[in-house]
Design a protein around this motif. Structure first.
Motif, PDB file in Angstrom:
ATOM      1  N   CYS A 132       1.146  -1.297  -0.036  1.00 44.18           N
ATOM      2  CA  CYS A 132       0.006   0.633   0.170  1.00 44.18           C
ATOM      3  C   CYS A 132       0.840   1.295   0.265  1.00 44.18           C
TER       4      CYS A 132
ATOM      5  N   CYS B  58       3.088   2.178   3.047  1.00 50.73           N
ATOM      6  CA  CYS B  58       3.761   1.180   3.275  1.00 50.73           C
ATOM      7  C   CYS B  58       4.894   1.367   4.466  1.00 50.73           C
TER       8      CYS B  58
ATOM      9  N   CYS C  55       2.703  -9.454   5.935  1.00 43.11           N
ATOM     10  CA  CYS C  55       2.307  -8.789   4.524  1.00 43.11           C
ATOM     11  C   CYS C  55       4.138  -8.308   3.218  1.00 43.11           C
TER      12      CYS C  55
ATOM     13  N   ASN D 124       4.189  -4.084  12.730  1.00 38.88           N
ATOM     14  CA  ASN D 124       2.834  -2.732  12.884  1.00 38.88           C
ATOM     15  C   ASN D 124       1.726  -2.981  13.349  1.00 38.88           C
TER      16      ASN D 124
ATOM     17  N   CYS E 190       1.441   1.570   9.755  1.00 36.06           N
ATOM     18  CA  CYS E 190       0.587   1.254   8.295  1.00 36.06           C
ATOM     19  C   CYS E 190      -0.883   1.421   8.328  1.00 36.06           C
ATOM     20  N   PRO E 191      -0.796   2.775   7.066  1.00 30.74           N
ATOM     21  CA  PRO E 191      -1.664   3.509   7.121  1.00 30.74           C
ATOM     22  C   PRO E 191      -3.134   2.257   7.081  1.00 30.74           C
ATOM     23  N   LEU E 192      -2.964   1.567   6.410  1.00 30.06           N
ATOM     24  CA  LEU E 192      -4.457   0.107   6.545  1.00 30.06           C
ATOM     25  C   LEU E 192      -4.910   0.119   7.931  1.00 30.06           C
TER      26      LEU E 192
HETATM   27  S1  SF4 Z   1      -1.151  -2.994   4.711  1.00 31.78           S
HETATM   28 FE1  SF4 Z   1      -0.399  -2.566   6.329  1.00 31.78          FE
HETATM   29  S2  SF4 Z   1       1.886  -3.647   6.055  1.00 31.78           S
HETATM   30 FE2  SF4 Z   1       0.297  -4.107   5.141  1.00 31.78          FE
HETATM   31  S3  SF4 Z   1       0.951  -3.985   2.597  1.00 31.78           S
HETATM   32 FE3  SF4 Z   1      -0.601  -2.511   3.328  1.00 31.78          FE
HETATM   33  S4  SF4 Z   1       0.329  -0.138   4.837  1.00 31.78           S
HETATM   34 FE4  SF4 Z   1       1.736  -2.314   4.225  1.00 31.78          FE
END
Ligand code: SF4
Ligand SMILES: Cc1ncc(C[n+]2csc(CCOP(=O)(O)OP(=O)(O)O)c2C)c(N)n1
Ligand SMILES: [Mg+2]
Lengths: 389, 309
Positions: B21, B24, B49, B134, B218-220
């Motif tokens: 993402c 990340c 991830c 994360n 982790c933005p998500l």
């Molecule tokens: S969910 Fe979080 S840790 Fe996984 S790729 Fe996306 S930003 Fe990175």
């Protein structure tokens, strides 16, 4: 040279001569002794091996996988719960086509807990993509362990060799061993096409494969298993030519004119030979098939030999818990399905959790099979148990 | 020590084009560690991830050997690689020094991979273990791990009518690793690039095992804007939630001290996973959280003071 060795000692001795690069192992009865003996070879500087006394069987197999992927020859040994704990990693070893050799000392799986022999542990791993070769005694275990290294590296598949817990693992027997140099020259060097330590040619190993590529990988892996029998045949043939030792794939004992026969794996073959001899003396035409190679399924051997038998008892040291018999029973029946002439088959589950089986009991099985000769296929009871209350 | 300018001249060993993402923190950490590391290196990583975004067949972001085997075994895997290296070196088949790095997410490190990690450290294999922390199982959709801070909302510790997110404080993995008497262990985060580089260099000056825990936003999973990754990473340090420190041969040392610590809420308020703490009824939880962070920080200062040589 003739030596007195238990099954475990015979395997450890073969491992010493193989002198693998990495052994990662964890203790479990009845396989413990193999790694105990082996670690004394390490302590005495008799082998060059890097021995990793890991903290679990999962890590043992993980470390073997990583070592094999790094260009090292890797081996381990386990039993029962240990093999079950490795289960996840077994698929990863074979999926990555890594030629690891694993010596399984067969033991039942909990629950209830029991440390004695049955074949549930390795049979439960049957779909993990490993070659599986069962051994009757310490001699076969010694010879097969040496061959396994070469088979694995030829087939690019991991190999499991098995002996019966306690019955063979702890039972002393005379075995004939080869000189160290002969073993060394027979197995040669491990030269993988790729390895992680080749830092000039970096590889990413174990990537994620989406639906657009996963299937092709599995298909290719299946082809590896399809070709595995040829590799096994070649290695056994070479072993015989060099050392005059016959290593059968499916051993036939008194089967040429046999009307009824049994098929089994492991040490019970030895017991069954006594039963066959006793009955032959009394004029009964009975015979024995000892299946050594359980994976791959040796279709051509089974079809060629079993189709001439009228009634076949399939002795299974595992309760399949399927309401329709265990894997040996089902696979052999499936192999015979296309034959126009095929035997009636009866499943005999025996010896669970180390319950003994005697020549007399096997004679009774034969007599029972003989008594079914004129019965209709459909009327015959298919699922029998030996010596259970 | 390599400075930023030198590093930027180095070949990128974690290439762009991966599928992480935007924003990340985990892939930033991987890139920074590879830049900082001595070479040549061979790496391993568990499922998570980092693995999924960087190795979708037939592509790979890794310009160094990388092995993904399973989820709980990165440390056992690096053990096997390192053992192979030892024996093949002894046999003269390899004639160069190689460094080994295992990357693991917090799930693959604090939880399911913990046993293998503890075992590998106890056996004294020579490797650097980098935890890209994360604070949840992101790959499977933001489930709690034992690294998840108290009160964080995750999909298995959801905020609800009754519960305020995760009930328990996070596991202090640093202390557990230090209890293994490793020569070097450190905690850092991606906003402090120089700090991270220096810690990798220090770790690799030991024959190992060594450990670096890197906080990676982790933005998500944390519910923040991708553009805020570095800001949030920095605030975690400046609020004392994530002090930068190292442990070297028995001595604890802060490697950065904010001139003035900021209130924890500065960090929390940027993250959706803590949004519920700002509701009126949860005010006391904010206070409780701040108190916990203060106490933890004081304890760390004490350790630094007591162990100082
Ligand atoms: S969910 Fe979080 S840790 Fe996984 S790729 Fe996306 S930003 Fe990175
Ligand atoms: C034995 C096993 N259990 C569960 C999973 C599913 N799984 C894959 S990755 C993952 C979470 C990874 O979390 P973490 O280690 O924190 O890495 P992140 O994705 O957050 O970077 C889980 C639960 C698995 N692959 N293997
Ligand atoms: Mg995580």
């Amino acid at each position: 040279m003739i030596l007195a060795k238990t099954g475990n000692e015979a395997i450890a001795y073969a491992m010493k001569q193989i002198n693998p690069d990495v052994v990662a192992a964890y203790p479990i009865t009845p396989a413990t002794e193999i790694v105990q003996i082996f670690s004394s070879y390490v302590a005495d500087g008799i082998v060059d091996t890097e021995f990793i006394a890991v903290e679990s069987e999962h890590s043992a197999m993980s470390a073997c996988i990583a070592a094999a992927a790094s260009g090292a020859r890797a081996m381990t040994a386990t039993s029962s719960q240990g093999l079950a704990l490795m289960h996840e990693m077994l698929f990863i070893a074979s999926g990555l086509r890594l030629p690891i050799v694993l010596c399984v000392v067969n033991r039942s799986l909990s629950s209830p807990l029991n440390i004695h022999c049955d074949h549930t542990d390795s049979l439960a791993s049957r779909d993990s993509g490993w070659i599986q070769i069962f051994c009757e005694d310490a001699q076969e275990a010694y010879d097969t362990t040496i061959c396994a290294v070469k088979i694995a590296e030829k087939a690019l598949l991991p190999v499991m060799i098995t002996i019966d817990g306690f019955i063979i693992s702890h039972c002393m027997q005379k075995i004939e061993v080869l000189p160290d140099e002969e073993v060394k020259s027979f197995i040669g060097e491990y030269k993988p096409n790729y390895n992680l330590l080749d830092v000039e040619n970096p590889i990413t190993l174990g990537p994620a494969c989406l639906p657009d590529s996963f299937f092709e990988h599995k298909r290719a892996q299946a082809e590896g298993m399809n070709q595995a029998l040829t590799c096994i045949e070649k290695v056994f043939k070479e072993y015989k030519e060099r050392f005059d030792r016959e290593l059968p794939i499916l051993e036939e004992y008194q089967t040429e004119d046999a009307e009824v026969a049994i098929i089994c794996m492991g040490s019970t073959a030895g017991t069954s030979k006594v039963a066959v001899n006793n009955l032959r003396k009394k004029g009964y035409r009975v015979g024995l098939f000892k299946l050594r190679v359980f994976r791959p399924i040796v279709v051509k051997y089974l079809q060629r030999t079993l189709r001439n038998i009228k009634i076949l008892g399939i002795l299974e040291r595992m309760e399949g818990l399927s309401a329709f018999g265990g894997p040996l029973f089902n696979e052999i029946r499936s192999v015979l399905y296309d034959e126009i002439k095929r035997p009636i088959t009866v499943s005999y589950v025996y010896g669970l959790g180390g319950r003994e089986i005697t020549p007399e009991e096997i004679e009774e099985i034969f007599l029972e099979l003989l008594s079914l000769k004129n019965k209709k296929r459909k009327s015959i009871e298919k699922f029998k148990y030996i010596n259970v209350r | 020590m390599k400075n930023l300018k030198d590093l930027l001249k180095e070949e990128e060993l974690f290439s762009s084009g991966h599928r992480a993402c935007a924003g990340c923190g985990e892939v930033l950490a991987a890139r920074q560690v590879l830049l900082a590391s001595k070479k040549p290196i061979v790496c391993a990583m568990p499922t998570g991830c980092l693995e999924i975004v960087s190795t979708i067949f037939p592509h790979t972001a890794w310009q160094v050997p990388m092995f993904h085997s399973a989820f709980e075994n990165a440390a056992a895997t690096i053990s096997g690689i390192e053992a192979a290296y030892q024996v093949l070196s002894r046999k003269g088949k390899i004639n160069k020094k190689i460094y080994f790095i295992a990357f693991g997410g917090d799930g693959g490190t604090y939880d399911i991979g913990f046993q293998a990690l503890s075992g590998a450290i106890e056996r004294r294999h020579s490797f650097l273990y980098v935890c890209t922390d994360n604070q949840a199982y992101m790959n499977t959709g933001i489930q709690r791990s034992s690294a998840t801070p108290q009160f964080a909302h995750t999909t298995t510790s959801p905020k609800g009518e009754k519960l305020p997110g995760k009930l328990q404080p996070r596991k202090d993995i640093m202390e557990i690793i230090i209890a293994h008497e490793v020569p070097y262990a450190a905690q850092t985060t991606v906003a402090f690039f120089q700090d991270l580089v220096r810690k990798v260099e220090k770790a690799q000056s030991y024959d190992g095992p060594t450990f670096i825990n890197i906080l990676v936003p982790c933005p998500l999973g944390w519910g923040h804007l991708p553009s805020l990754t570095i800001e949030i990473s920095r605030l975690a340090v400046e609020t004392n939630f994530w002090p930068l420190y190292e442990y070297e041969n028995g001595v604890y040392r802060l490697t950065y001290q904010p001139s003035q610590s900021k209130p924890l809420t500065e960090w929390l308020k940027l993250q959706g996973r803590f949004a519920h703490l700002f509701e009126e009824k949860n005010k006391h939880l904010l206070e409780e959280f701040q108190k916990y962070v203060n106490e933890k920080y004081q304890k760390l200062l004490k350790k630094c003071e007591l162990s100082a040589k």
